[in-house]
Design an enzyme around this catalytic site. Structure first.
Site, PDB file in Angstrom:
ATOM      1  N   ASP A 120      -1.292 -16.953  -0.187  1.00 50.44           N
ATOM      2  CA  ASP A 120      -0.148 -17.833  -0.471  1.00 50.44           C
ATOM      3  C   ASP A 120       0.582 -17.325  -1.714  1.00 50.44           C
ATOM      4  O   ASP A 120       0.993 -18.105  -2.584  1.00 50.44           O
ATOM      5  CB  ASP A 120      -0.586 -19.287  -0.637  1.00 50.44           C
ATOM      6  CG  ASP A 120       0.591 -20.267  -0.603  1.00 50.44           C
ATOM      7  OD1 ASP A 120       1.725 -19.831  -0.285  1.00 50.44           O
ATOM      8  OD2 ASP A 120       0.391 -21.455  -0.931  1.00 50.44           O
TER       9      ASP A 120
ATOM     10  N   HIS B 260       7.702 -16.709  -8.545  1.00 51.01           N
ATOM     11  CA  HIS B 260       8.828 -17.468  -9.090  1.00 51.01           C
ATOM     12  C   HIS B 260       9.310 -16.785 -10.361  1.00 51.01           C
ATOM     13  O   HIS B 260       8.491 -16.275 -11.141  1.00 51.01           O
ATOM     14  CB  HIS B 260       8.417 -18.903  -9.437  1.00 51.01           C
ATOM     15  CG  HIS B 260       8.098 -19.751  -8.257  1.00 51.01           C
ATOM     16  ND1 HIS B 260       9.062 -20.187  -7.362  1.00 51.01           N
ATOM     17  CD2 HIS B 260       6.921 -20.250  -7.806  1.00 51.01           C
ATOM     18  CE1 HIS B 260       8.483 -20.920  -6.422  1.00 51.01           C
ATOM     19  NE2 HIS B 260       7.194 -20.975  -6.662  1.00 51.01           N
TER      20      HIS B 260
ATOM     21  N   HIS C 124      -0.506 -14.901   4.704  1.00 50.05           N
ATOM     22  CA  HIS C 124       0.336 -15.902   4.047  1.00 50.05           C
ATOM     23  C   HIS C 124       0.915 -15.335   2.752  1.00 50.05           C
ATOM     24  O   HIS C 124       0.347 -15.498   1.677  1.00 50.05           O
ATOM     25  CB  HIS C 124      -0.524 -17.137   3.755  1.00 50.05           C
ATOM     26  CG  HIS C 124       0.259 -18.359   3.409  1.00 50.05           C
ATOM     27  ND1 HIS C 124      -0.099 -19.612   3.823  1.00 50.05           N
ATOM     28  CD2 HIS C 124       1.390 -18.530   2.677  1.00 50.05           C
ATOM     29  CE1 HIS C 124       0.757 -20.504   3.360  1.00 50.05           C
ATOM     30  NE2 HIS C 124       1.680 -19.868   2.656  1.00 50.05           N
TER      31      HIS C 124
ATOM     32  N   LEU D  23       7.572 -13.204   0.419  1.00 48.85           N
ATOM     33  CA  LEU D  23       8.271 -12.035  -0.109  1.00 48.85           C
ATOM     34  C   LEU D  23       9.672 -12.372  -0.600  1.00 48.85           C
ATOM     35  O   LEU D  23      10.325 -11.524  -1.221  1.00 48.85           O
ATOM     36  CB  LEU D  23       8.328 -10.924   0.955  1.00 48.85           C
ATOM     37  CG  LEU D  23       6.967 -10.339   1.362  1.00 48.85           C
ATOM     38  CD1 LEU D  23       7.150  -9.258   2.421  1.00 48.85           C
ATOM     39  CD2 LEU D  23       6.215  -9.789   0.158  1.00 48.85           C
TER      40      LEU D  23
ATOM     41  N   HIS E 225       1.451 -26.148   7.578  1.00 50.64           N
ATOM     42  CA  HIS E 225       1.355 -26.605   6.191  1.00 50.64           C
ATOM     43  C   HIS E 225       1.058 -28.098   6.265  1.00 50.64           C
ATOM     44  O   HIS E 225       1.959 -28.900   6.501  1.00 50.64           O
ATOM     45  CB  HIS E 225       2.675 -26.309   5.473  1.00 50.64           C
ATOM     46  CG  HIS E 225       2.781 -26.875   4.087  1.00 50.64           C
ATOM     47  ND1 HIS E 225       2.880 -26.072   2.978  1.00 50.64           N
ATOM     48  CD2 HIS E 225       2.816 -28.151   3.624  1.00 50.64           C
ATOM     49  CE1 HIS E 225       2.975 -26.832   1.891  1.00 50.64           C
ATOM     50  NE2 HIS E 225       2.939 -28.105   2.268  1.00 50.64           N
TER      51      HIS E 225
END
Length: 428
Positions: free
Chosen positions: A303, A307, A56, A59, A177
């Site tokens: 995960d 950002h 998970h 990219l 999810h």
């Protein structure tokens, strides 16, 4: 140099042994090996594990190269001890066609730092209305086996059933999810005492648990495989445990941050702690650790959600959800699972390499440290302790919840098919 001798490493935490790499494979494992013309890596006191596999990873390429690219993300993966990552489909454009997954696959091949296995979207544009080209993505050069609308839930029951039925044809898996959208409208954090005190919209545990309960029943009904992404509540653990007791083909992952951090950190209003699913309670954290230890939860998945600073360096309500995790995952697992006695290093290898590779049907990874096997390996110094400095990250983004926090363990070397991608803690 094609031959490398790793000298005196504890394989899966066992007694010190020598491991000879010749080309892309492990040539010999013995108590003592003469180096001959091999380059020698002195590894006394270090742990040798199979290369880590992440089910998970975000990219971000194509479309959000301001936060991460396949190159920077795979460099971060190698630095964290990973030799393979599964790249999630919520890119721009969405990875819902053979063309997009092949693009990501080829970018991974070009990067050379770790293998990139694209994850295909379940529905067109992640919109949840129409199945994407699952068969075409599987038949493409990328050979997609894992499909997910991660970031969004496949909340339509009929669509989810059809997806589970479709992937049976090629032993694929739907990675869900689990988030009931109506129950989480406007949610900013875990629903509970802290959210009530802070006046922030709550993300109730039942929004995750109700979807998991539905989907394990669907998987059993159609005889297919379902994988639960980033499981985060004690109730979810019990549902997965029940499903496995029935012999159903259900697997689950937990993130490092859900093994360590709690919703009490949201009291700081620091958006670095804003994530989906949200940080839960201390009770949930302990249930997740115990479930990972007893095998109810199959694996650790990062995960990794990079950002740019402008998406996190803002007020809580406007901030994006997500944390980077590739470069700190192994250290967090050492702190929460190894140093607590819940897992030994062989257990870490199982939860971070063997099982995720098996779930993703990823060949050449998650293999034993034995002669004839691919030399996908990571060396870890478990005695190291140091504060996390995001400035040292290979990732393009810096949104880590561990800035300044002392964590144990350090990846000293990573080998991808016998080629060193990390040497003495530095990317090659």
């Amino acid at each position: 140099m094609s031959k490398i001798l790793i000298r005196g490493a504890g394989i899966l935490g066992g007694r010190p042994q020598d491991v000879l790499i010749d080309g892309g494979t492990i040539a010999e494992v013995a108590d003592t090996i003469e180096p001959g013309d091999a380059a020698v890596v002195e590894a006394a006191g270090q742990i040798l594990l199979p290369g880590l596999v992440d089910l998970h990873t975000h990219l971000r390429e194509p479309g959000r190269e301001d936060s991460e690219t396949v190159l920077t993300g795979t460099r971060a993966a190698a630095a964290g001890g990973y030799t393979a990552v599964h790249a999630m489909a919520n890119t721009f454009p969405v990875a819902d066609t053979a063309g997009v997954v092949e693009q990501v696959y080829r970018l991974g091949k070009e990067s050379g730092y770790c293998d990139v296995q694209p994850v295909g979207a379940v529905t067109v544009g992640l919109a949840g209305k129409q199945l994407a080209e699952l068969g075409a993505m599987h038949d493409s050069a990328a050979g997609v086996k894992v499909f997910s609308d991660d970031g969004k839930c496949v909340d339509d029951t009929v669509i989810m059933r059809r997806a589970l039925e479709y992937v049976k044809a090629f032993d694929g898996v739907i990675a869900q999810h689990a988030q009931e959208p109506r129950l989480t409208e406007g949610a900013q954090m875990n629903e509970g005492i802290v959210s009530a005190e802070l006046g922030l919209g709550g993300w109730p545990a039942v929004a995750e648990e109700s979807i998991i309960a539905r989907d394990v029943l669907l998987a059993a009904h159609v005889g297919s495989r379902v994988h639960i992404c980033h499981l985060s509540t004690a109730g979810s653990v019990e549902i997965v445990r029940w499903a496995k007791s029935k012999g159903w083909n259900v697997t689950a992952e937990v993130t490092p941050h859900h093994l360590l951090l709690t919703d009490e950190l949201v009291r700081t209003y620091d958006p670095v702690y804003k994530v989906n699913p949200p940080l839960r309670t201390a009770t949930d954290v302990m249930a997740l650790r115990e479930a990972l230890a007893d095998g109810t939860i199959d694996c650790v998945a990062t995960d990794h959600a990079p950002h740019p600073h402008e998406d996190k360096d803002c007020e809580w309500g406007a901030a994006a959800m997500g944390m980077v995790g590739l470069e700190t995952a192994l250290s967090v697992v050492q702190e929460t699972m190894v140093e607590t006695g819940l897992l030994d290093w062989a257990g870490v290898a199982d939860r971070m390499s063997f099982r995720p590779a098996r779930i993703g049907r990823l060949e050449g990874h998650g293999r034993p440290v034995s002669p004839g096997e691919p030399a996908n390996l990571v060396l870890v110094d478990p005695a190291y302790r140091g504060a996390v400095d995001p400035a040292d990250f290979a990732s393009r983004s810096r949104n880590t919840p561990y800035k300044g926090r002392e964590l144990p363990g350090r990846v000293t070397h990573t080998f991808l098919r016998g080629r060193a991608t990390v040497v003495d803690g530095k990317l090659t």
